[in-house]
Enzyme design. Structure first.
Site, PDB file in Angstrom:
ATOM      1  N   GLY A 172       6.125 100.013 -75.742  1.00  0.00           N
ATOM      2  CA  GLY A 172       6.976  98.824 -75.765  1.00  0.00           C
ATOM      3  C   GLY A 172       6.168  97.617 -75.316  1.00  0.00           C
ATOM      4  O   GLY A 172       5.042  97.740 -74.821  1.00  0.00           O
ATOM      5  N   GLY A 195       6.526  93.888 -70.188  1.00  0.00           N
ATOM      6  CA  GLY A 195       7.788  93.448 -69.586  1.00  0.00           C
ATOM      7  C   GLY A 195       9.018  94.121 -70.150  1.00  0.00           C
ATOM      8  O   GLY A 195      10.148  93.823 -69.738  1.00  0.00           O
ATOM      9  N   GLY A 245       9.828  97.210 -69.749  1.00  0.00           N
ATOM     10  CA  GLY A 245      10.370  98.135 -68.752  1.00  0.00           C
ATOM     11  C   GLY A 245       9.708  99.501 -68.763  1.00  0.00           C
ATOM     12  O   GLY A 245      10.233 100.457 -68.168  1.00  0.00           O
ATOM     13  N   SER A 250       6.941 100.720 -67.256  1.00  0.00           N
ATOM     14  CA  SER A 250       6.568 101.208 -65.913  1.00  0.00           C
ATOM     15  C   SER A 250       7.805 101.524 -65.092  1.00  0.00           C
ATOM     16  O   SER A 250       7.871 102.559 -64.424  1.00  0.00           O
ATOM     17  CB  SER A 250       5.746 100.154 -65.160  1.00  0.00           C
ATOM     18  OG  SER A 250       4.515  99.982 -65.777  1.00  0.00           O
ATOM     19  N   SER A 275       0.516 100.528 -76.125  1.00  0.00           N
ATOM     20  CA  SER A 275       0.121 101.330 -77.301  1.00  0.00           C
ATOM     21  C   SER A 275       0.707 100.713 -78.577  1.00  0.00           C
ATOM     22  O   SER A 275       1.585 101.305 -79.214  1.00  0.00           O
ATOM     23  CB  SER A 275       0.521 102.795 -77.151  1.00  0.00           C
ATOM     24  OG  SER A 275       1.787 102.999 -76.586  1.00  0.00           O
TER      25      SER A 275
HETATM   26  N1  LIG Z   1      -3.628  90.286 -73.925  1.00  0.00           N
HETATM   27  C1  LIG Z   1      -2.802  91.144 -73.339  1.00  0.00           C
HETATM   28  N2  LIG Z   1      -1.844  91.783 -74.064  1.00  0.00           N
HETATM   29  C2  LIG Z   1      -1.016  92.639 -73.460  1.00  0.00           C
HETATM   30  N3  LIG Z   1      -1.069  92.988 -72.159  1.00  0.00           N
HETATM   31  C3  LIG Z   1      -1.999  92.387 -71.386  1.00  0.00           C
HETATM   32  C4  LIG Z   1      -2.888  91.444 -71.941  1.00  0.00           C
HETATM   33  N4  LIG Z   1      -3.712  91.024 -70.943  1.00  0.00           N
HETATM   34  C5  LIG Z   1      -3.352  91.644 -69.832  1.00  0.00           C
HETATM   35  N5  LIG Z   1      -2.320  92.472 -70.080  1.00  0.00           N
HETATM   36  C6  LIG Z   1      -1.772  93.384 -69.068  1.00  0.00           C
HETATM   37  O1  LIG Z   1      -2.250  94.677 -69.435  1.00  0.00           O
HETATM   38  C7  LIG Z   1      -1.171  95.587 -69.571  1.00  0.00           C
HETATM   39  C8  LIG Z   1      -1.237  96.320 -70.921  1.00  0.00           C
HETATM   40  O2  LIG Z   1      -2.210  97.306 -70.875  1.00  0.00           O
HETATM   41  P1  LIG Z   1      -2.099  98.548 -71.844  1.00  0.00           P
HETATM   42  O3  LIG Z   1      -3.240  99.422 -71.509  1.00  0.00           O
HETATM   43  O4  LIG Z   1      -0.744  99.127 -71.761  1.00  0.00           O
HETATM   44  O5  LIG Z   1      -2.298  97.860 -73.274  1.00  0.00           O
HETATM   45  S1  LIG Z   1      -2.632  98.544 -74.669  1.00  0.00           S
HETATM   46  O6  LIG Z   1      -1.826  99.769 -74.780  1.00  0.00           O
HETATM   47  O7  LIG Z   1      -4.061  98.840 -74.704  1.00  0.00           O
HETATM   48  O8  LIG Z   1      -2.273  97.541 -75.675  1.00  0.00           O
HETATM   49  C9  LIG Z   1       0.096  94.794 -69.541  1.00  0.00           C
HETATM   50  O9  LIG Z   1       0.935  95.567 -68.711  1.00  0.00           O
HETATM   51  P2  LIG Z   1       2.484  95.771 -69.017  1.00  0.00           P
HETATM   52  O10 LIG Z   1       3.078  94.406 -68.755  1.00  0.00           O
HETATM   53  O11 LIG Z   1       2.883  96.785 -67.992  1.00  0.00           O
HETATM   54  O12 LIG Z   1       2.680  96.234 -70.417  1.00  0.00           O
HETATM   55  C10 LIG Z   1      -0.274  93.459 -68.946  1.00  0.00           C
HETATM   56  O13 LIG Z   1      -0.006  93.462 -67.566  1.00  0.00           O
HETATM   57  N1  LIG Z   2      17.224  98.321 -67.560  1.00  0.00           N
HETATM   58  C1  LIG Z   2      15.997  98.011 -67.145  1.00  0.00           C
HETATM   59  N2  LIG Z   2      14.986  98.894 -67.341  1.00  0.00           N
HETATM   60  C2  LIG Z   2      13.715  98.580 -66.980  1.00  0.00           C
HETATM   61  N3  LIG Z   2      13.360  97.426 -66.372  1.00  0.00           N
HETATM   62  C3  LIG Z   2      14.328  96.521 -66.148  1.00  0.00           C
HETATM   63  C4  LIG Z   2      15.669  96.776 -66.528  1.00  0.00           C
HETATM   64  N4  LIG Z   2      16.393  95.702 -66.193  1.00  0.00           N
HETATM   65  C5  LIG Z   2      15.560  94.814 -65.625  1.00  0.00           C
HETATM   66  N5  LIG Z   2      14.302  95.310 -65.590  1.00  0.00           N
HETATM   67  C6  LIG Z   2      13.140  94.595 -65.011  1.00  0.00           C
HETATM   68  O1  LIG Z   2      12.219  94.286 -66.069  1.00  0.00           O
HETATM   69  C7  LIG Z   2      10.895  94.330 -65.569  1.00  0.00           C
HETATM   70  C8  LIG Z   2      10.095  95.295 -66.417  1.00  0.00           C
HETATM   71  O2  LIG Z   2       8.754  95.305 -65.951  1.00  0.00           O
HETATM   72  P1  LIG Z   2       7.812  96.535 -66.154  1.00  0.00           P
HETATM   73  O3  LIG Z   2       8.513  97.810 -65.851  1.00  0.00           O
HETATM   74  O4  LIG Z   2       6.541  96.241 -65.425  1.00  0.00           O
HETATM   75  O5  LIG Z   2       7.578  96.493 -67.733  1.00  0.00           O
HETATM   76  P2  LIG Z   2       6.319  96.970 -68.575  1.00  0.00           P
HETATM   77  O6  LIG Z   2       5.699  98.146 -67.835  1.00  0.00           O
HETATM   78  O7  LIG Z   2       6.863  97.359 -69.912  1.00  0.00           O
HETATM   79  O8  LIG Z   2       5.411  95.786 -68.631  1.00  0.00           O
HETATM   80  C9  LIG Z   2      10.962  94.763 -64.112  1.00  0.00           C
HETATM   81  O9  LIG Z   2      10.917  93.612 -63.301  1.00  0.00           O
HETATM   82  C10 LIG Z   2      12.337  95.416 -64.016  1.00  0.00           C
HETATM   83  O10 LIG Z   2      12.912  95.364 -62.729  1.00  0.00           O
END
Ligand SMILES: Nc1ncnc2c1ncn2[C@@H]1O[C@H](COP(=O)(O)OS(=O)(=O)O)[C@@H](OP(=O)(O)O)[C@H]1O
Ligand SMILES: Nc1ncnc2c1ncn2[C@@H]1O[C@H](COP(=O)(O)OP(=O)(O)O)[C@@H](O)[C@H]1O
Length: 219
Positions: A40, A43, A45, A47, A114
């Site tokens: 996904g 942001g 969700g 993690s 991914s």
């Molecule tokens: N350019 C760019 N695009 C997307 N995400 C970015 C980027 N730069 C840094 N980040 C941070 O790195 C997290 C994503 O890493 P991933 O290893 O999940 O990415 S991937 O699967 O290789 O696309 C991602 O974490 P999540 O927010 O938990 O998804 C971001 O915190």
């Molecule tokens: N139903 C929900 N499920 C997951 N996260 C939620 C939900 N509602 C609100 N959130 C908030 O959305 C954010 C998701 O962040 P995170 O889990 O780091 O996403 P990702 O790992 O995809 O980047 C967190 O701040 C979390 O508290």
């Protein structure tokens, strides 16, 4: 099942069959190995939900482990950026590590964007039939951007981060995920329960009554 990666460069190595099998390890734990492959947008969700599921599995006495994108990029994949090529290598390494954890008999979760369907398909192909469970954390980008837990969308919109997924880098929406959750309309608890119920219904973990104890998001 394949035991060799496509990038193998050493010719003079031999595969040793382990004395204790994956099945034996899993039977000891009274579960079947599975890989919950969360995908996904940033942001969405991943993690949060993956941690909630992992905590729930722990309280149910299951043997599980979570590989999280940000954390793995601090260590094993610290040399990789966010170009398409780097993301392909990121997911290749993760899928190999996940496979090792499955060999240990665990229920594994991987929480990575991914973004490319072809990489998710390669990860699936490394495992035995039925072990790969694609979990689509489906959240509109507008909601992800509003949450912006790390302030990354703001930076991406300002041009301070290039190749940001969903903005100037591709995300292939899963076509037929085994599990589909929508974090904009379902609570964290509902998402976690849906996923754990799937594992029980499919016989990966013993069916038992449970009440979600998820009360907070990870630090
Ligand atoms: N350019 C760019 N695009 C997307 N995400 C970015 C980027 N730069 C840094 N980040 C941070 O790195 C997290 C994503 O890493 P991933 O290893 O999940 O990415 S991937 O699967 O290789 O696309 C991602 O974490 P999540 O927010 O938990 O998804 C971001 O915190
Ligand atoms: N139903 C929900 N499920 C997951 N996260 C939620 C939900 N509602 C609100 N959130 C908030 O959305 C954010 C998701 O962040 P995170 O889990 O780091 O996403 P990702 O790992 O995809 O980047 C967190 O701040 C979390 O508290």
């Amino acid at each position: 099942m394949t035991t060799q990666t496509t990038t193998m460069k050493t010719e003079n190595t031999v595969w040793h069959k382990p004395q204790i099998s994956k099945l034996q390890r899993a039977e000891l734990k009274k579960q079947k190995p599975a890989l919950l492959w969360y995908t996904g947008l940033s942001g969405s969700g991943k993690s949060t939900v993956a941690n909630a599921v992992d905590a729930l599995l722990f309280t149910l006495g299951c043997h599980s482990y979570l590989l999280d994108g940000d954390n793995v990029r601090h260590g094993l994949n610290g040399d990789l950026g966010f170009s398409d090529e780097a993301r392909v290598e990121n997911i290749r390494r993760i899928s190999e590590v996940a496979k090792l954890f499955l060999d240990a008999g665990l229920v594994v979760s991987t929480a990575f964007i991914s973004p490319f369907a072809s990489d998710r398909a390669l990860a699936k192909a490394k495992l035995e039939e039925g072990e790969f469970i694609e979990v689509f954390i489906d959240t509109p980008i507008s909601v992800c951007e509003q949450r912006d837990p790390k302030g990354l969308y703001k930076k991406a919109r300002a041009g301070e981060i290039k190749d940001f997924t969903g903005i100037d880098s591709t995300y292939d929406v899963p076509v037929a995920p085994q599990i589909h959750v929508k974090t904009d309309t379902q609570s964290i608890e509902q998402c976690a329960e849906q996923i754990v119920n799937y594992l029980m219904a499919q016989g990966f973990i013993p069916a038992q009554a449970f009440t979600s104890t998820v009360t907070s998001t990870p630090a």
